[in-house]
Design an enzyme around this catalytic site. Sequence first.
Site, mmCIF file in Angstrom:
data_model
loop_
_atom_site.group_PDB
_atom_site.id
_atom_site.type_symbol
_atom_site.label_atom_id
_atom_site.label_comp_id
_atom_site.label_asym_id
_atom_site.label_seq_id
_atom_site.Cartn_x
_atom_site.Cartn_y
_atom_site.Cartn_z
ATOM 1 N N ARG A 239 -17.805 -14.016 15.190
ATOM 2 C CA ARG A 239 -18.765 -14.166 14.401
ATOM 3 C C ARG A 239 -20.148 -14.024 14.760
ATOM 4 N NH1 ARG A 239 -14.983 -17.627 13.666
ATOM 5 N NH2 ARG A 239 -15.930 -18.963 14.973
ATOM 6 N N GLU B 38 -8.481 -24.358 26.406
ATOM 7 C CA GLU B 38 -7.548 -25.652 26.384
ATOM 8 C C GLU B 38 -6.645 -25.658 26.957
ATOM 9 O OE1 GLU B 38 -7.876 -27.277 22.440
ATOM 10 O OE2 GLU B 38 -6.936 -29.115 22.937
HETATM 11 P P1 AMP Z 1 -16.511 -21.845 23.318
HETATM 12 O O1 AMP Z 1 -15.650 -23.268 23.282
HETATM 13 O O2 AMP Z 1 -18.131 -22.308 23.019
HETATM 14 O O3 AMP Z 1 -16.256 -20.824 24.203
HETATM 15 O O4 AMP Z 1 -16.360 -21.307 21.641
HETATM 16 C C1 AMP Z 1 -15.344 -20.366 21.348
HETATM 17 C C2 AMP Z 1 -15.690 -19.517 20.209
HETATM 18 O O5 AMP Z 1 -15.031 -20.337 19.098
HETATM 19 C C3 AMP Z 1 -17.006 -19.266 20.061
HETATM 20 O O6 AMP Z 1 -17.313 -18.028 19.201
HETATM 21 C C4 AMP Z 1 -17.478 -20.272 18.785
HETATM 22 O O7 AMP Z 1 -18.441 -19.722 17.947
HETATM 23 C C5 AMP Z 1 -16.219 -20.556 18.184
HETATM 24 N N1 AMP Z 1 -16.122 -22.035 17.779
HETATM 25 C C6 AMP Z 1 -15.641 -22.918 18.828
HETATM 26 N N2 AMP Z 1 -15.753 -24.242 18.043
HETATM 27 C C7 AMP Z 1 -16.090 -23.947 16.829
HETATM 28 C C8 AMP Z 1 -16.344 -24.863 15.551
HETATM 29 N N3 AMP Z 1 -16.096 -26.162 15.383
HETATM 30 N N4 AMP Z 1 -16.688 -24.073 14.328
HETATM 31 C C9 AMP Z 1 -16.864 -22.963 14.294
HETATM 32 N N5 AMP Z 1 -16.528 -21.946 15.205
HETATM 33 C C10 AMP Z 1 -16.448 -22.480 16.484
#
Ligand code: AMP
Length: 175
Positions: free
Chosen positions: A62, A99
């Site tokens: 995204r 995770e």
């Molecule tokens: P991160 O945990 O910051 O490494 O996020 C991993 C990926 O998942 C990133 O590209 C975020 O944009 C997406 N992501 C994580 N949590 C959400 C959420 N609650 N809604 C939408 N996208 C998410």
Amino acid sequence: MSTTHELAQAIRTVPDFPRPGIQFKDITPLLSDRDLMAKAVRALAEPYRDHGVTKVLGIEARGFLLGPMLAHHLGAGFVPVRKRGKLPYHTYAEEYTLEYGVDAVEIHRDALREGDRVLIHDDVIATGGTASAAGRLARKSGGVVLGFSFLIELGFLEGRGRLEPDVPVHAVLRY
Ligand code: AMP
């Protein structure tokens, strides 16, 4: 209504997607509105205007939606950071913890020039693992990371704490 409020109203929270317990932030209603999409790009660019950004790095998937528009707005090029195995040419890879287990993101080795001034973008920062790995890829490729620009920060996950302490992090909306 303030721009921030308008943008927040166009983001849909979908409970239990893609897994139970995740409150997924869906930006597609915002993207489908011409004026809100333009406002989102301007808000993402605002803190980095006049910083001489030469490349915007967008994170799969995204970060590819607003990232190229953000790059165009700042007069910069766009570079995709993709999940392992997706980029066709020679790559650098950086692992990050999930995770359960580890994953990796990659960048083309020739995507940046030495000294490129890099802004890293994704729609959402959650735990910050992916954005942190993207920052390491930028530096490995010879770039200088000027900052991070996210549309949404899930503040309770404290993702910005995983990013370099001396690099600015901006989010248009915080939850
Ligand atoms: P991160 O945990 O910051 O490494 O996020 C991993 C990926 O998942 C990133 O590209 C975020 O944009 C997406 N992501 C994580 N949590 C959400 C959420 N609650 N809604 C939408 N996208 C998410």
